[in-house]
Every structure is written in structure tokens, then in C-alpha cells.
Design an enzyme around this catalytic site. Sequence first.
Site, PDB file in Angstrom:
ATOM      1  N   VAL A 161       0.889  -1.167   0.000  1.00  0.00           N
ATOM      2  CA  VAL A 161       0.000   0.000   0.000  1.00  0.00           C
ATOM      3  C   VAL A 161       0.920   1.208   0.000  1.00  0.00           C
ATOM      4  O   VAL A 161       1.329   1.711   1.038  1.00  0.00           O
ATOM      5  CB  VAL A 161      -0.931  -0.006   1.227  1.00  0.00           C
ATOM      6  CG1 VAL A 161      -1.857   1.208   1.192  1.00  0.00           C
ATOM      7  CG2 VAL A 161      -1.745  -1.296   1.266  1.00  0.00           C
ATOM      8  N   ASP A 208       5.264   1.517   2.773  1.00  0.00           N
ATOM      9  CA  ASP A 208       4.099   0.635   2.811  1.00  0.00           C
ATOM     10  C   ASP A 208       3.253   1.024   4.018  1.00  0.00           C
ATOM     11  O   ASP A 208       3.659   0.822   5.162  1.00  0.00           O
ATOM     12  CB  ASP A 208       4.569  -0.823   2.909  1.00  0.00           C
ATOM     13  CG  ASP A 208       3.427  -1.819   2.736  1.00  0.00           C
ATOM     14  OD1 ASP A 208       2.259  -1.423   2.908  1.00  0.00           O
ATOM     15  OD2 ASP A 208       3.718  -2.992   2.434  1.00  0.00           O
ATOM     16  N   HIS A 209       2.071   1.563   3.739  1.00  0.00           N
ATOM     17  CA  HIS A 209       1.236   2.096   4.829  1.00  0.00           C
ATOM     18  C   HIS A 209       0.700   1.001   5.738  1.00  0.00           C
ATOM     19  O   HIS A 209       0.168   1.286   6.818  1.00  0.00           O
ATOM     20  CB  HIS A 209       0.069   2.905   4.251  1.00  0.00           C
ATOM     21  CG  HIS A 209      -0.240   4.150   5.014  1.00  0.00           C
ATOM     22  ND1 HIS A 209      -0.148   4.218   6.386  1.00  0.00           N
ATOM     23  CD2 HIS A 209      -0.646   5.379   4.617  1.00  0.00           C
ATOM     24  CE1 HIS A 209      -0.488   5.429   6.796  1.00  0.00           C
ATOM     25  NE2 HIS A 209      -0.790   6.158   5.740  1.00  0.00           N
ATOM     26  N   ARG A 210       0.815  -0.255   5.341  1.00  0.00           N
ATOM     27  CA  ARG A 210       0.421  -1.348   6.240  1.00  0.00           C
ATOM     28  C   ARG A 210       1.399  -1.485   7.400  1.00  0.00           C
ATOM     29  O   ARG A 210       1.030  -1.953   8.484  1.00  0.00           O
ATOM     30  CB  ARG A 210       0.366  -2.674   5.467  1.00  0.00           C
ATOM     31  CG  ARG A 210      -0.621  -2.710   4.312  1.00  0.00           C
ATOM     32  CD  ARG A 210      -0.487  -3.993   3.524  1.00  0.00           C
ATOM     33  NE  ARG A 210       0.873  -4.169   3.015  1.00  0.00           N
ATOM     34  CZ  ARG A 210       1.321  -5.297   2.463  1.00  0.00           C
ATOM     35  NH1 ARG A 210       0.523  -6.345   2.374  1.00  0.00           N
ATOM     36  NH2 ARG A 210       2.547  -5.383   2.016  1.00  0.00           N
ATOM     37  N   VAL A 247       3.938   1.148   8.139  1.00  0.00           N
ATOM     38  CA  VAL A 247       4.431   2.444   8.622  1.00  0.00           C
ATOM     39  C   VAL A 247       3.296   3.463   8.601  1.00  0.00           C
ATOM     40  O   VAL A 247       2.634   3.633   7.581  1.00  0.00           O
ATOM     41  CB  VAL A 247       5.591   2.948   7.738  1.00  0.00           C
ATOM     42  CG1 VAL A 247       6.146   4.254   8.281  1.00  0.00           C
ATOM     43  CG2 VAL A 247       6.696   1.895   7.624  1.00  0.00           C
TER      44      VAL A 247
END
Length: 465
Positions: free
Chosen positions: A257, A434-436, A438
Site C-alpha cells: 500500500v 508501505d502504509h500497512r 508504517v
Amino acid sequence: MPKEVVLPELAESVVEGEILRWLVQEGEALKKDQPFVEVMTDKVTVELPSPLEGVLLQKLVKEGDVVPVHAPIALIAEPGEVTAPISDKKPSPAPSVQAQEERSIVEPGQVAEDDGANLSLFKPDGKPEQIKNPFTQVAAPSAAQSTPVAGASGRVIAVPAARKLARELGLDIAQIPGSGPHGRVRVEDVKAYAQGGTQAQPTTPETIGPKPPATGFPPPVQYKPPKGYENLETRVPLRGLRRAIAQQMSASHLYTVRTLSVDEADLTELVALRERLKLEAEAQGVKLSYLPFIFKALGVALKKFPALNSSLDEARQEVVLKHYVNIGMAVAAENGLIVPVVRDVDRKSLLQIAKEINELAEKARSGKLAPEEVSGSSFSVTNIGSIGALFSFPIINVPDAAILGVHSIQKRPVVNERDEIVVRQMMYLSLSFDHRLVDGAEAARFCKEVIRLLEKPERLFLEAL
């Protein structure tokens, strides 16, 4: 008797290789350890040495074929051995995906071609070695296997064609339920998973017939040339490094993401420091660029913000926090982008880092990188500024959690704390993460820490790693 040469396991994570070029033709003599075929694995090109002396009797695969590890690639006759005349025909085309699957189905008591462990580099033709069958230890599942099954070697049981198709689609083979014998993942399982995440049913008379329309991922767009321009195009096979890059980029797009955070740093003091140290570094035979300072700053910041130095193990649903800093650096080689890895950045001096950056970059451009030199990164950097872009949106080098884009240092007018307009050496930083793994706030704080260290570079020599 002629012996079968198989594709060896060139590195721990390598499961297949692409045959780029045959260096020896059928009928030609071979010396032991003489390079006879060029293979690409994970963006690295290697020349395989012949395991024995003799004559290359037959090439079992052709250039451009993708071959699983431990699959046969050639027949070699030993010196003085009477052999049949060499055929003038070209190697037969690689079998279709379906044909590969049918050939790869294993019943109890047989040995799977790509799942056996500890296969030697060659074996007598027609007389497979006595190898412990990994499937004898696996209980037969029900027809509707719900989860992938691992063999004794720890790898998911899958036919080579299914493993290849999953890699091309950017899918994790460990996530795909298998409907074949002993839970083996088949081509249909991969296709079904890609189209909607559902499991293919075992092939039985009841399942043969019209199928409902697929849902989920749409099929790839079929390219057609504009009418009247059919003869004004050149087609180049998607092979070698370009195919490896395409697969890696697809995996990054599908399985992260991706989010972007952009900031800027005042590198005026760093520019001055590097100018002072440059001649001293050259005296020690090291070219000192700005990149080693950036790597050094990342070595400090990643220890303070471990989420940026992590990966997601999707198969086990675990976040992997890494207690080492291995930084991959994107290098623009002649045939495409390669990402060699500088290991243990947090434990090396500025000059050590600079020396390794220069050596790896040269190896990348000359095609001399070893497989272990392009694997194991925990974070990546792309120096797009060396080409001149203002800023970019870097693509994450999966399975890393983030990548930092560093850009050109340019003189720009800046308003200082006394409201004066002054000229400073400024650089944009673009962090893809990766927004999952961080959060946005953590990514911003990480960037500020990197900037803090670069704007006052003497801090790099004070911070504990």
C-alpha cells in the site's frame, strides 16, 4: 552413458533461472569447469561451469526458457563415449503451461522434479538418483485442500508451471490453496486465486463443463497495433533483466500500500564538509560522493524507527523487525535497473561505505554481480538526483517496507530565521513507504531525523549506532 545436467541452486532464495545464452553448441567438446551456458536469476547473470569433461550432446532447453532449479537443461557425454549422431534440429519449444503441469503431477512414491532436496548437479540419463521422496512424509489431503501444503524441504508443493505463473502475476505461492494430489498447487489454482481469491476444484468428470464468468482481476489488456501501422512496429521479447524488473515492479504494485512523503533538506554544510574530505578520501583511493553520508544517516535513523526497517511475512501474518541495516541502492545499468545491497551499513565507516558503493555500482554496470549481492536488503535508496529529476515517487523494492528517493542538490533562495533571503544548497527527499507497516506520522518523523543528521553532518560522527 550420457549424463543429465540440471540447473543448480545458485542461491538460497533462487527457485528458477532464465536461459539467456548457450556458450557451447551441440557436438562441441567441453572441459570440466568450462562455462557452457549463461543463466539469469533475480537480475543477476551467471555462467554455469560444466560439471564434467566431455561433449555437449544435447541442449534440453532453449534460450529464453525459464527453468526451475534442479530441472535438466543438457546432456553431456563423457570423453571416449560412443554417442548417437547429434541431431540437426533446434531445441523443441518450451512446453505450454498446461503441458508442464501435466508432466509435473506426482503420485505417491514418485519424486517431484522441483521439490526434491540435495539434488546433485548431474545424474545418469534415464537413471534418477535414489533421493528421499519428500511426499512420503505428507499425508494425503482431502479433495478440497484448504491451505497450501509444504514438502519436507519447507517449500510449498507446486508444479513448476504454477510456480512460474504465480511469479509472473506477482502472487505469493504460499497463499494459494492447492487442489492437486497431496495439496499440490496447480495452474488452475493460481488462475482462480488471481481472478478472485477462490480455490480451483480438483478435475473430475463432475467439474468438466461450462464455467461461470471469472470475477476479480481482469485479464491483461490485449495489445493490437493501430490499423495501417502493423508493419511499423518492432517487437522485442520480454526477457532477461527487463522481465525480472517487470515481475518485481508488478509485485510491488500489487502487494504494497504505497504512500509518498516529500520533504527537503538544507545540505549547505554537508556540501562544504564533503568538499573538505574529498581529497583525503581520494588519497586513500576512494571516491566520496554524497551517497555515503545519506547511507550513514539512514543507519542511525533506521535504528530509531524500526518500522521503516521491516517486512511483512504475509504467509505467517507477522511483521519482521530487522536488527541489521542492509541498504539496497538502485543502479541504472545498460539493460535496466539493478539493486545491489550494501550490508551492515550501521557498522561501517564512511569510507568503507563509499568504497562498497563504488565497487557494487561498477559490478552492476558491468554485469558482474553475484546473486548474494542483490538480495537481503532491509531498506532501499534510489539516487534519481544523479540524472536530474526534481523529485519522484519511488517504487518500493519488495519485501522492504520503504525506499528513499534522493534528488539533485540545487542552489535555491531560502528565507532564514532572520527573514533574510539567502542562497542555500537544497535537496528534495521523497519517501515511499508501505502504509500497512508504517504510519504517516512515523514516516514524517523518520524523514526529519534523516534531515537533522544531514543538515548538521558532524552529528553523524557523534551518534551511537
